[in-house]
Design a protein around this motif. Sequence first.
Motif, PDB file in Angstrom:
ATOM      1  N   GLU A  72      -6.585   3.030  -4.410  1.00  0.00           N
ATOM      2  CA  GLU A  72      -7.286   4.064  -4.178  1.00  0.00           C
ATOM      3  C   GLU A  72      -8.656   3.848  -3.377  1.00  0.00           C
ATOM      4  O   GLU A  72      -9.099   4.780  -2.533  1.00  0.00           O
ATOM      5  CB  GLU A  72      -7.549   4.981  -5.277  1.00  0.00           C
ATOM      6  CG  GLU A  72      -6.181   5.539  -5.984  1.00  0.00           C
ATOM      7  CD  GLU A  72      -6.353   6.359  -7.015  1.00  0.00           C
ATOM      8  OE1 GLU A  72      -7.508   6.275  -7.531  1.00  0.00           O
ATOM      9  OE2 GLU A  72      -5.455   6.617  -7.788  1.00  0.00           O
ATOM     10  N   ASP A  73      -8.957   2.645  -3.421  1.00  0.00           N
ATOM     11  CA  ASP A  73     -10.329   2.175  -2.916  1.00  0.00           C
ATOM     12  C   ASP A  73     -10.256   2.426  -1.516  1.00  0.00           C
ATOM     13  O   ASP A  73     -11.460   2.346  -0.525  1.00  0.00           O
ATOM     14  CB  ASP A  73     -10.731   0.993  -3.316  1.00  0.00           C
ATOM     15  CG  ASP A  73     -11.345   0.834  -4.812  1.00  0.00           C
ATOM     16  OD1 ASP A  73     -11.492   1.890  -5.341  1.00  0.00           O
ATOM     17  OD2 ASP A  73     -11.156  -0.341  -5.325  1.00  0.00           O
ATOM     18  N   ILE A  74      -9.193   2.230  -0.909  1.00  0.00           N
ATOM     19  CA  ILE A  74      -9.137   2.095   0.502  1.00  0.00           C
ATOM     20  C   ILE A  74      -9.246   3.367   1.239  1.00  0.00           C
ATOM     21  O   ILE A  74      -9.287   3.844   2.365  1.00  0.00           O
ATOM     22  CB  ILE A  74      -7.665   1.458   0.892  1.00  0.00           C
ATOM     23  CG1 ILE A  74      -8.027   0.641   2.326  1.00  0.00           C
ATOM     24  CG2 ILE A  74      -6.694   2.259   1.088  1.00  0.00           C
ATOM     25  CD1 ILE A  74      -6.912  -0.450   2.736  1.00  0.00           C
ATOM     26  N   GLY A  75      -8.937   4.654   0.691  1.00  0.00           N
ATOM     27  CA  GLY A  75      -8.992   6.137   1.228  1.00  0.00           C
ATOM     28  C   GLY A  75      -7.582   6.201   1.676  1.00  0.00           C
ATOM     29  O   GLY A  75      -6.733   5.619   1.941  1.00  0.00           O
ATOM     30  N   ASN A  76      -7.897   7.147   2.603  1.00  0.00           N
ATOM     31  CA  ASN A  76      -6.707   7.824   3.740  1.00  0.00           C
ATOM     32  C   ASN A  76      -6.881   7.241   4.735  1.00  0.00           C
ATOM     33  O   ASN A  76      -7.006   8.141   5.852  1.00  0.00           O
ATOM     34  CB  ASN A  76      -6.690   9.261   3.515  1.00  0.00           C
ATOM     35  CG  ASN A  76      -6.328   9.703   2.031  1.00  0.00           C
ATOM     36  OD1 ASN A  76      -5.664   8.952   1.470  1.00  0.00           O
ATOM     37  ND2 ASN A  76      -6.485  10.953   1.922  1.00  0.00           N
ATOM     38  N   ILE A  77      -6.844   5.992   5.415  1.00  0.00           N
ATOM     39  CA  ILE A  77      -7.024   5.520   6.398  1.00  0.00           C
ATOM     40  C   ILE A  77      -5.815   5.078   7.204  1.00  0.00           C
ATOM     41  O   ILE A  77      -4.823   4.976   6.484  1.00  0.00           O
ATOM     42  CB  ILE A  77      -8.122   4.205   6.447  1.00  0.00           C
ATOM     43  CG1 ILE A  77      -7.130   3.146   5.540  1.00  0.00           C
ATOM     44  CG2 ILE A  77      -9.326   4.367   5.849  1.00  0.00           C
ATOM     45  CD1 ILE A  77      -7.845   1.779   5.734  1.00  0.00           C
TER      46      ILE A  77
END
Length: 194
Positions: free
Chosen positions: A118-123
């Motif tokens: 989840e730390d990576i986001g929607n990249i």
Amino acid sequence: MSFVLNFFKNLLYNLGLWKIKAKILFLGLDNAGKTTLLTVLKNNKVSQMAPTKHAHSEELVIQNVNIHAFDLGGHHAMRKVWREYFPKIDAVVYLVDAADPTRFEESKAELDKLLNNEDIGNIPVLVLGNKIDKSGAVNEDEFRLQLGLATESSFGVQKLDNIGGKSVEVFMCSIFKRIGFKEGLEWLTVKLKK
């Protein structure tokens, strides 16, 4: 209002008057081709590289996108460092040796950790199946299935293009022969401009 703003941003991008900045991680297991790809992108030269022992970065410009690219290495000790970069990045390029099926399970496990973090986001996540010029390289459908980036049904192989809210795309390539990765990077830069 956002339509008008996007129109002018795209116009400025296309005219080369506005470049966006992006931080991109180049990840994958050791010997997948990360450092070789960065060398090709930076110097337009293909050369045999020693295994990456320490993280390093390069500044690149691809399709009016200023990229700060991080090559973190792929051996076990370096994989522990990957997640420290996740909150600060805009995209990931994940390389896999498509000619080494013995490491697909390990590569899939690392990719799953990445896609579910989840730390990576929607990249956007670009997955490059490298070394298609080598004997034993699998085709794209088999590659996608082995990495969990497709499902198989009576209709055939159905690719997954969104996992955990992240846009994911696969491009088969040979960095050594200089084929396939440019199209993948074009896909990624389009995603970054949105």
